[in-house]
Design an enzyme around this catalytic site. Structure first.
Site, PDB file in Angstrom:
ATOM      1  N   SER A 166      50.004  35.251  29.804  1.00 38.64           N
ATOM      2  CA  SER A 166      51.233  34.514  30.098  1.00 38.64           C
ATOM      3  C   SER A 166      52.166  34.508  28.884  1.00 38.64           C
ATOM      4  O   SER A 166      52.645  35.565  28.476  1.00 38.64           O
ATOM      5  CB  SER A 166      50.886  33.097  30.559  1.00 38.64           C
ATOM      6  N   ASP A 189      49.055  39.357  33.199  1.00 36.39           N
ATOM      7  CA  ASP A 189      50.050  38.824  34.130  1.00 36.39           C
ATOM      8  C   ASP A 189      51.356  38.371  33.484  1.00 36.39           C
ATOM      9  O   ASP A 189      51.751  37.204  33.608  1.00 36.39           O
ATOM     10  CB  ASP A 189      49.454  37.683  34.958  1.00 36.39           C
ATOM     11  N   HIS A 203      49.043  33.409  39.265  1.00 37.40           N
ATOM     12  CA  HIS A 203      49.266  33.593  37.835  1.00 37.40           C
ATOM     13  C   HIS A 203      48.137  32.988  37.003  1.00 37.40           C
ATOM     14  O   HIS A 203      47.904  33.411  35.872  1.00 37.40           O
ATOM     15  CB  HIS A 203      50.601  32.956  37.437  1.00 37.40           C
TER      16      HIS A 203
END
EC number: 2.3.1.268
Length: 393
Positions: free
Chosen positions: A122, A146, A296
């Site tokens: 992230s 991601d 996510h």
């Protein structure tokens, strides 16, 4: 009454302070040393360490068990860090990608880490991508979980909700630090903004009822008798939203990282979309993408799967690197190349052997695994090849 007013003034004064500006910080970290390898005869620990960088409002403690597994399976030391304003690291500005990427590069330099394998999730994924682009000679490879190297204004509403929910826990509940039910009360308060239990658990992992030993914040009074987040959330309402969704496009225009990169995409996540894939291809020509059935929050939803992808990637790339080294060694012949090239090659081999000649007992515990020479792998492979030849003969 005097005591109450004094205490109130102290708390109010600290709450009104601004985060200090500190260009360079020393990030708190944990080092996960690999246990004995699966094969007891192969006690190999790579000198190409892994550095794991967490996401927004995460910390090094979130994935300590996962990182220990990665260390064991890949026989590689894994450093997990706390970014500034997270975990046990310093509370300070700036909080932007250029500064955070430089923090990671400084960390590697301070600890003598070279040919680093970066893993970022992230927010940490963007930090790692920028670190690779700005310091290509420092990084060996990377796993990006991601995220994409693009601006993402659509995620700001979620970041705002995270910040608002955390501030609500502090302001609206006033939960005392000695309250035996403080965790449940905090969870109940956060439900107003965050209905998802997994996300609440992730955010509330930062909540503490006593300050870590020896830790002080320039803006948070941890001794006021109430629970607090380890993050200075009241001072991050802007930077944790606008700066996290950003990407320094102009700063990295024309830059590429040629090393191997594995991207992990959540199939239910929009963080790697078509625009993201296009940007990835431009910055990282030697990339591949693995997909995992998750949102996510891959690390919380599919821990075994993402750890497996990371370990397979690290081991595969190490094997390829080993094969390349073997080819270089086997084709080396001083009589066939210039003397200058031969001397340079011999010097490189000698430097590697000097590293391996150092006994483990004389190397500090925090660095001995990350300084093991790659020649051990080469010698092992050559011995195995000679053994196979003798058996076939």
């Amino acid at each position: 009454m005097h005591f109450t007013r004094t205490l109130f003034n102290q708390v109010a004064s600290k709450a009104s302070r601004q985060l200090p500006v500190q260009k360079r910080v020393q990030m708190a970290y944990d080092l996960h040393i690999p246990n004995k390898t699966v094969n007891p005869n192969l006690n190999i620990r790579s000198h190409e360490p892994i550095v794991f960088v967490h996401g927004i409002f995460g910390s090094k403690k979130n994935y300590r068990f996962d990182c220990q597994k990665i260390a064991n399976v890949t026989h590689t030391p894994v450093y997990t860090v706390d970014l500034r304003n997270h975990g046990q690291s310093i509370h300070a500005l700036p909080f932007d990608y250029e500064t955070l990427a430089q923090d990671v590069a400084d960390f590697c330099e301070d600890h003598g880490l070279k040919k680093v394998n970066l893993i970022g999730y992230s927010l940490g994924a963007k930090i790692c991508m920028l670190t690779m682009l700005q310091n290509p000679d420092l990084i060996r490879s990377g796993v990006i979980i991601d995220n994409s190297p693009i601006e993402q204004p659509h995620i700001e509403i979620f970041l705002q909700m995270f910040v608002k929910s955390m501030i609500h826990v502090l302001n609206s509940t006033k939960i005392e630090a000695n309250d035996s039910d403080w965790k449940r009360k905090a969870d109940d308060a956060m439900k107003r903004y965050i209905p998802d239990g997994g996300i609440r658990k992730y955010l509330l992992a930062n909540l503490i009822n006593k300050v870590p030993k020896g830790y002080k914040s320039p803006v948070i009074d941890y001794d006021d008798g109430f629970i607090h987040f380890q993050n200075p959330v009241k001072h991050m309402t802007e930077v944790a939203v606008k700066n996290v969704s950003a990407w320094p496009t102009e700063k990295v225009a024309g830059k590429t990282f040629e090393g191997p990169i594995r991207f992990i995409k959540g199939t239910k996540s929009a963080f790697i979309d078509d625009a993201g894939k296009k940007a990835i291809a431009g910055y990282f020509p030697n990339h591949s993408i693995s997909e995992i059935n998750a949102t996510h929050f891959i690390l919380n939803e599919r821990p075994l799967e993402y750890v497996r992808v990371i370990c397979d990637f690290i081991k595969t790339e190490r094997f390829r690197s080993l094969q390349e080294h073997l080819r270089n060694v086997e084709h080396f012949s001083p009589s066939e190349i210039e003397a200058k090239q031969a001397a340079k090659h011999a010097q490189q081999i000698e430097e590697l052997r000097k590293v391996t000649s150092t006994s483990e007992s004389s190397i500090p515990h925090s660095t001995q695994s990350s300084e093991q020479a790659f020649t051990e792998n080469i010698d092992l492979a050559r011995q195995e090849r000679e053994h196979q030849k003798s058996v076939s003969a």
